[in-house]
Structure formats: C-alpha cells, structure tokens
Design a protein around this motif. Structure first.
Motif, PDB file in Angstrom:
ATOM      1  N   ALA A  94      -9.339   2.718   1.403  1.00  0.00           N
ATOM      2  CA  ALA A  94     -10.666   3.121   1.870  1.00  0.00           C
ATOM      3  C   ALA A  94     -11.032   2.429   3.167  1.00  0.00           C
ATOM      4  CB  ALA A  94     -11.717   2.808   0.802  1.00  0.00           C
ATOM      5  N   LEU A  95     -11.754   3.178   4.018  1.00  0.00           N
ATOM      6  CA  LEU A  95     -12.352   2.632   5.227  1.00  0.00           C
ATOM      7  C   LEU A  95     -13.861   2.509   5.053  1.00  0.00           C
ATOM      8  CD1 LEU A  95      -9.491   3.484   6.337  1.00  0.00           C
ATOM      9  CD2 LEU A  95     -10.622   3.800   8.539  1.00  0.00           C
ATOM     10  N   TRP A  96     -14.267   2.287   3.814  1.00  0.00           N
ATOM     11  CA  TRP A  96     -15.652   1.972   3.466  1.00  0.00           C
ATOM     12  C   TRP A  96     -15.595   1.112   2.210  1.00  0.00           C
ATOM     13  CZ3 TRP A  96     -13.203   6.292   1.719  1.00  0.00           C
ATOM     14  CH2 TRP A  96     -13.379   6.657   0.381  1.00  0.00           C
ATOM     15  N   PRO A  97     -16.659   0.392   1.858  1.00  0.00           N
ATOM     16  CA  PRO A  97     -16.625  -0.440   0.653  1.00  0.00           C
ATOM     17  C   PRO A  97     -16.630   0.442  -0.591  1.00  0.00           C
ATOM     18  CG  PRO A  97     -18.791  -0.537   1.683  1.00  0.00           C
ATOM     19  CD  PRO A  97     -17.906   0.203   2.637  1.00  0.00           C
ATOM     20  N   SER A  98     -15.449   0.648  -1.170  1.00  0.00           N
ATOM     21  CA  SER A  98     -15.277   1.545  -2.301  1.00  0.00           C
ATOM     22  C   SER A  98     -15.107   0.759  -3.597  1.00  0.00           C
ATOM     23  CB  SER A  98     -14.043   2.430  -2.093  1.00  0.00           C
ATOM     24  OG  SER A  98     -13.685   3.114  -3.274  1.00  0.00           O
ATOM     25  N   PRO A  99     -15.774   1.178  -4.671  1.00  0.00           N
ATOM     26  CA  PRO A  99     -15.541   0.538  -5.962  1.00  0.00           C
ATOM     27  C   PRO A  99     -14.270   1.025  -6.635  1.00  0.00           C
ATOM     28  CG  PRO A  99     -17.153   2.282  -6.222  1.00  0.00           C
ATOM     29  CD  PRO A  99     -16.832   2.212  -4.751  1.00  0.00           C
ATOM     30  N   TYR A 100     -13.613   2.026  -6.061  1.00  0.00           N
ATOM     31  CA  TYR A 100     -12.441   2.633  -6.684  1.00  0.00           C
ATOM     32  C   TYR A 100     -11.122   2.152  -6.098  1.00  0.00           C
ATOM     33  CZ  TYR A 100     -15.756   5.925  -8.736  1.00  0.00           C
ATOM     34  OH  TYR A 100     -16.803   6.483  -9.440  1.00  0.00           O
ATOM     35  N   GLU A 101     -11.086   1.934  -4.787  1.00  0.00           N
ATOM     36  CA  GLU A 101      -9.826   1.646  -4.113  1.00  0.00           C
ATOM     37  C   GLU A 101     -10.002   0.519  -3.099  1.00  0.00           C
ATOM     38  OE1 GLU A 101      -7.459   5.842  -4.241  1.00  0.00           O
ATOM     39  OE2 GLU A 101      -9.183   5.788  -2.904  1.00  0.00           O
ATOM     40  N   PRO A 102      -8.898  -0.150  -2.735  1.00  0.00           N
ATOM     41  CA  PRO A 102      -9.002  -1.311  -1.847  1.00  0.00           C
ATOM     42  C   PRO A 102      -9.255  -0.925  -0.397  1.00  0.00           C
ATOM     43  CG  PRO A 102      -6.707  -0.830  -2.304  1.00  0.00           C
ATOM     44  CD  PRO A 102      -7.514   0.098  -3.177  1.00  0.00           C
ATOM     45  N   TRP A 103      -9.746  -1.899   0.364  1.00  0.00           N
ATOM     46  CA  TRP A 103      -9.847  -1.720   1.809  1.00  0.00           C
ATOM     47  C   TRP A 103      -8.456  -1.410   2.369  1.00  0.00           C
ATOM     48  CZ3 TRP A 103     -14.008  -1.114   4.731  1.00  0.00           C
ATOM     49  CH2 TRP A 103     -15.236  -1.630   4.297  1.00  0.00           C
ATOM     50  N   SER A 104      -8.405  -0.548   3.370  1.00  0.00           N
ATOM     51  CA  SER A 104      -7.133  -0.137   3.964  1.00  0.00           C
ATOM     52  C   SER A 104      -6.480  -1.280   4.735  1.00  0.00           C
ATOM     53  CB  SER A 104      -7.360   1.039   4.920  1.00  0.00           C
ATOM     54  OG  SER A 104      -6.147   1.390   5.554  1.00  0.00           O
ATOM     55  N   GLN A 105      -5.175  -1.370   4.580  1.00  0.00           N
ATOM     56  CA  GLN A 105      -4.408  -2.369   5.326  1.00  0.00           C
ATOM     57  C   GLN A 105      -4.418  -2.083   6.816  1.00  0.00           C
ATOM     58  OE1 GLN A 105      -0.227  -2.229   4.370  1.00  0.00           O
ATOM     59  NE2 GLN A 105      -0.135   0.004   4.519  1.00  0.00           N
ATOM     60  N   TYR A 106      -4.711  -0.852   7.211  1.00  0.00           N
ATOM     61  CA  TYR A 106      -4.667  -0.505   8.628  1.00  0.00           C
ATOM     62  C   TYR A 106      -5.835  -1.098   9.405  1.00  0.00           C
ATOM     63  CZ  TYR A 106      -1.221   2.638   6.714  1.00  0.00           C
ATOM     64  OH  TYR A 106      -0.137   3.142   6.041  1.00  0.00           O
ATOM     65  N   LEU A 107      -6.781  -1.695   8.697  1.00  0.00           N
ATOM     66  CA  LEU A 107      -7.878  -2.390   9.362  1.00  0.00           C
ATOM     67  C   LEU A 107      -7.512  -3.836   9.666  1.00  0.00           C
ATOM     68  CD1 LEU A 107     -10.819  -0.956   7.226  1.00  0.00           C
ATOM     69  CD2 LEU A 107     -10.281  -0.372   9.596  1.00  0.00           C
ATOM     70  N   GLY A 109      -4.614  -5.535   8.333  1.00  0.00           N
ATOM     71  CA  GLY A 109      -3.226  -5.896   8.114  1.00  0.00           C
ATOM     72  C   GLY A 109      -2.948  -6.302   6.688  1.00  0.00           C
ATOM     73  N   THR A 110      -3.995  -6.495   5.886  1.00  0.00           N
ATOM     74  CA  THR A 110      -3.848  -6.896   4.492  1.00  0.00           C
ATOM     75  C   THR A 110      -4.653  -5.961   3.613  1.00  0.00           C
ATOM     76  OG1 THR A 110      -3.615  -9.224   5.129  1.00  0.00           O
ATOM     77  CG2 THR A 110      -4.174  -8.761   2.817  1.00  0.00           C
ATOM     78  N   GLN A 111      -3.982  -5.245   2.731  1.00  0.00           N
ATOM     79  CA  GLN A 111      -4.695  -4.323   1.845  1.00  0.00           C
ATOM     80  C   GLN A 111      -5.672  -5.097   0.967  1.00  0.00           C
ATOM     81  OE1 GLN A 111      -2.686  -2.070  -1.483  1.00  0.00           O
ATOM     82  NE2 GLN A 111      -3.113  -0.355  -0.097  1.00  0.00           N
ATOM     83  N   GLY A 112      -6.891  -4.591   0.876  1.00  0.00           N
ATOM     84  CA  GLY A 112      -7.908  -5.220   0.061  1.00  0.00           C
ATOM     85  C   GLY A 112      -8.781  -6.218   0.792  1.00  0.00           C
ATOM     86  N   LYS A 113      -8.425  -6.566   2.018  1.00  0.00           N
ATOM     87  CA  LYS A 113      -9.204  -7.544   2.785  1.00  0.00           C
ATOM     88  C   LYS A 113     -10.329  -6.822   3.530  1.00  0.00           C
ATOM     89  CE  LYS A 113      -8.833 -11.105   6.364  1.00  0.00           C
ATOM     90  NZ  LYS A 113      -7.908 -11.804   7.305  1.00  0.00           N
ATOM     91  N   ALA A 114     -11.552  -7.264   3.331  1.00  0.00           N
ATOM     92  CA  ALA A 114     -12.701  -6.635   3.984  1.00  0.00           C
ATOM     93  C   ALA A 114     -12.647  -6.872   5.488  1.00  0.00           C
ATOM     94  CB  ALA A 114     -13.996  -7.190   3.410  1.00  0.00           C
ATOM     95  N   PRO A 115     -12.969  -5.835   6.276  1.00  0.00           N
ATOM     96  CA  PRO A 115     -12.882  -5.980   7.732  1.00  0.00           C
ATOM     97  C   PRO A 115     -14.109  -6.620   8.368  1.00  0.00           C
ATOM     98  CG  PRO A 115     -13.500  -3.749   7.199  1.00  0.00           C
ATOM     99  CD  PRO A 115     -13.283  -4.449   5.879  1.00  0.00           C
ATOM    100  N   GLY A 116     -15.165  -6.823   7.597  1.00  0.00           N
ATOM    101  CA  GLY A 116     -16.366  -7.432   8.143  1.00  0.00           C
ATOM    102  C   GLY A 116     -17.366  -6.436   8.691  1.00  0.00           C
ATOM    103  N   TRP A 117     -17.140  -5.166   8.453  1.00  0.00           N
ATOM    104  CA  TRP A 117     -18.094  -4.127   8.859  1.00  0.00           C
ATOM    105  C   TRP A 117     -17.786  -2.871   8.055  1.00  0.00           C
ATOM    106  CZ3 TRP A 117     -17.040   0.034  12.745  1.00  0.00           C
ATOM    107  CH2 TRP A 117     -15.678   0.195  13.004  1.00  0.00           C
TER     108      TRP A 117
END
Length: 412
Positions: A94-107, A109-117
């Motif tokens: 996800a490229l938004w804060p999703s309760p279903y799936e992790p943050w995208s690694q393409y933001l 570099g680490t899947q599940g890491k919040a990008p800060g926005w």
C-alpha cells in the motif's frame, strides 16, 4: 507494471521534473486552433512498481518523494492532460496507511516501513487542486516480484495465509480461484476508496498471470473444490475474474457512488483465427485465453465505467495493427455505457529496440488522428509518466501541439 510489453524496459533514473521539456514548450508556442470546449480523457499512468516512474528510487526522503510526485502532476497540467492514474497497490502492499497490507517497499526500501507521509492522500488533494482527476491503480493478485515468501514482511497476509499463494514464473500470486482471496483483495482496495475521494478505481492487465513457458499455475486444489459446475478449467477461471469485476464494481458504488471503475487490459481480446468475433490480429497473447479476462463481455454488458485496452503497437504492424484494433474496439463499445479510452505506448517512442515506426516522433500523433474517426473513442492514456517528463524524441510534444491545444474536461 503488469503490461506484457513493459517487462523488457530498463529501469532508469527519472529525468529532472523541474526542467521544462519540449512538450511544454511546444504546447505554449503553438497557436490555439479553436476555442470550442473539448471533452475527452487525457491520461497518464504513474507506475510505482520497481520504482518505474515514481518514486525514482526507494529510500528518498518524504520531502523528495512529494516533490517528485508534484512534478509529475505539474507536467500533466503543462501538457494539458486531465487524468493521472497512480499505482497505489503494486504488489499486495500500500501507498497509504492500510490496515490490511504493509507499506510498499518502493517507498522506503523496506516493506512495512512507514514513509512519514500519506502518498495517496497527498496525490488526491494535489491532483484535485490542479484540476486533475486522480485514479487509484491497484494490481489485484500480484504479491511479489520474487518467489520466496520469506522475502515478505512477517506480518504480510501472504505469510499469514500461505494457502492463498501460488508461486509462478519466479513470482508470487494470490490464487484468484479462492473466494476468501477475492474478498480480501476487495477489502484491501476498498479501504482506499472509503478513505479518499478518488475519482476512479483502476485495474491493469494482470488477472491470471501471463503464461510462462514450461510452467503451470497450480490451482488444482481450488479447481477441485470450486470448479465442478464448469465445463473446463478455463471457463472456471474466467468466471473467477468476472466475479472479481462485478463484485468490485458493486462495492465501489456502495461506498462512494461517484467513484468510477476502469480496467486497462491487454489490447487483444482474441484473434480472429481463434474466434470469428475476434480482431484481425495474430497476437501471441489473447486476454480471454491467457489472462482469463473476458474484456469484450465487460464492455458489452456495461459492467465497468471505462476500458483502456493497451494498444501498444504501431500503425501497420502485421500481428497487431493499431489501425485494425481501434475500429474493432470501437465496434465493441458502440451502444455500451462503458467509455472507451485507448492506451498509448509513449515509452516505445525513440526506443531503438522498437520497429522503425517508433523512431518517428509523429507516430503517436497519427494514432490520435486515426482515433478521431471513431466517436466511440473518448480519450487516450499514455504509458508512462517517466516518458511524459523526458519525451526523448518529442513524441509527446507532437501530440500536444497537434491535439491538445485547448484544455479538456474529462469524458465522464
């Protein structure tokens, strides 16, 4: 991206977006030819998978990511486009804060890491501020571009439910034949629809994955359990995709009635040699038979709001002639509530690996000229944002100069 002809593209650093390109200067320099209001969709895809278009690489700061995104939106405005199709779920992330799936690694570099926005929230707000529609693009079943589930974050649904997963072609996919998978995929997508006023939900061409020689998509157990009422496995698979389309369409309207649902499939439904209803083509892939996507039926039945077949071939190409596919799709769309837009291969313009036609900056402009002969065609979408920004041989500048002299309202 999920487009068959895109798999071979080489990843490159995004051209600096703040530098004025030929497309903008040509648009500004050419005189307006008419003042009548125009209504058509003029779109661009922004692919996030593998950092294809945006972000240009993983690990940029939140400020840098946002600046690049704003640059793409501003380029769309400069080229008098009116629709941006942003990939927000590239690989079951996800490229938004999703309760279903992790943050995208393409933001990061680490899947599940919040990008800060919040990229999707920002994209919707900034697109609307500029008069652009924002279509949220989701890939339904692709989990990962590598085949090891251990490469996913530990909390990933695919690791929590390994029975949902099918390894195939060096990648991981959710099994479309499982009702619980179909429900989960919809839940994950509709979370974004509930949270943000997106103008549309958009799927691309990946339903069942494209065939890989010598490999079998192992859905035996699901077929044994759920496929008994079908004459063939192929019919069952197509029914699975039909259910996904129908259920997603209905749930979107329940949550946000003004939000549309569009799909961009492979550009050939079936060849005429396979089916007399098919197009006069000899393509090596047919969406009906290979992706199990009955795209013609979706249009004729009016199941979706718009269809964007990927007509990524030049005029005159023997196996898939753009000039033959446009009238075929126009005939399919005639009388349907489903709007027809055409997917355009801007990424091929100037690529030395492509046929000679793509070395001519006027090839894409000729596509739009030809399409004007068919009133069923309500617009065009260009793949992709990186090439809109860089425009290496001026093909986009030529389109703008020849066809986009006036701003346009969308065709909705």
């Amino acid at each position: 991206m999920g487009r068959l002809s895109r798999r071979a593209f080489a990843l490159a650093t995004l051209t600096t977006l703040t530098t004025a390109s030929g497309s903008a200067s040509a648009a500004q320099a050419a005189p307006a030819r008419h003042s009548r209001a125009v209504r058509e969709t003029r779109g661009v895809w922004i692919a996030s998978v593998a950092n294809r278009d945006w972000p240009s690489r993983s690990g940029l700061t939140a400020k840098e990511q946002k600046a690049e995104l704003i640059g793409h939106l501003d380029r769309a405005v400069a080229d008098r486009l009116n629709t941006v199709i942003l990939q927000v779920r590239p690989t079951a992330d996800a490229l938004w804060p999703s309760p279903y799936e992790p943050w995208s690694q393409y933001l990061t570099g680490t899947q599940g890491k919040a990008p800060g926005w919040d990229p999707l929230g920002t994209a919707v707000r900034e697109a609307h501020r500029r008069g652009l529609e924002l279509h949220a693009w989701f890939n339904p079943y692709r989990i990962s571009n590598q085949a090891d589930p251990a490469g996913l974050v530990a909390s990933h649904p695919a690791r929590q439910h390994p029975e949902w997963v099918v390894p195939y072609g060096g990648k991981l996919y959710y099994n479309p034949g499982l009702p619980e998978v179909r429900a989960f995929v919809q839940d994950a997508i509709l979370d974004a629809v509930a949270k943000y006023p997106v103008d549309a939900v958009h799927f691309d061409d990946y339903f069942y994955p494209y065939p890989v020689a010598g490999q079998t998509f192992d859905d035996d157990a699901a077929y044994d359990e759920y496929g008994g009422g079908f004459a063939t496995r192929a019919d069952w698979r197509r029914d699975n995709i039909d259910k996904l389309v129908l259920e997603t369409a209905a749930r979107i309207k329940q949550i946000r009635p003004a939000t549309r649902f569009g799909i961009s499939p492979f550009g050939v439904w079936r060849n005429v040699a396979t089916d007399p209803l098919g197009s006069n083509t000899g393509a090596g892939v047919q969406s009906y038979d290979d992706n199990y996507a009955d795209t013609r039926k979706w249009v004729q039945e009016g199941w979706i709001d718009y269809l964007v077949p990927q007509l990524y071939w030049n005029i005159g190409l023997a196996v898939a002639d753009y000039a033959k596919l446009v009238p075929w799709w126009a005939d399919v769309a005639r009388g349907s509530r489903t709007k027809l837009y055409l997917g355009e291969a801007l990424y091929k313009a100037g690529d030395p690996a492509q046929p000679a036609a793509w070395q001519d900056p006027a090839e894409l402009s000729r596509h739009l000229t030809l399409a004007k002969e068919h009133p069923e065609v309500c617009g065009h979408v260009f793949f992709a944002a990186r090439e809109v920004a860089s425009d290496p041989i001026g093909a986009m500048a030529r389109v703008v100069a020849d066809h986009y002299q006036q701003p346009a309202k969308t065709s909705r």
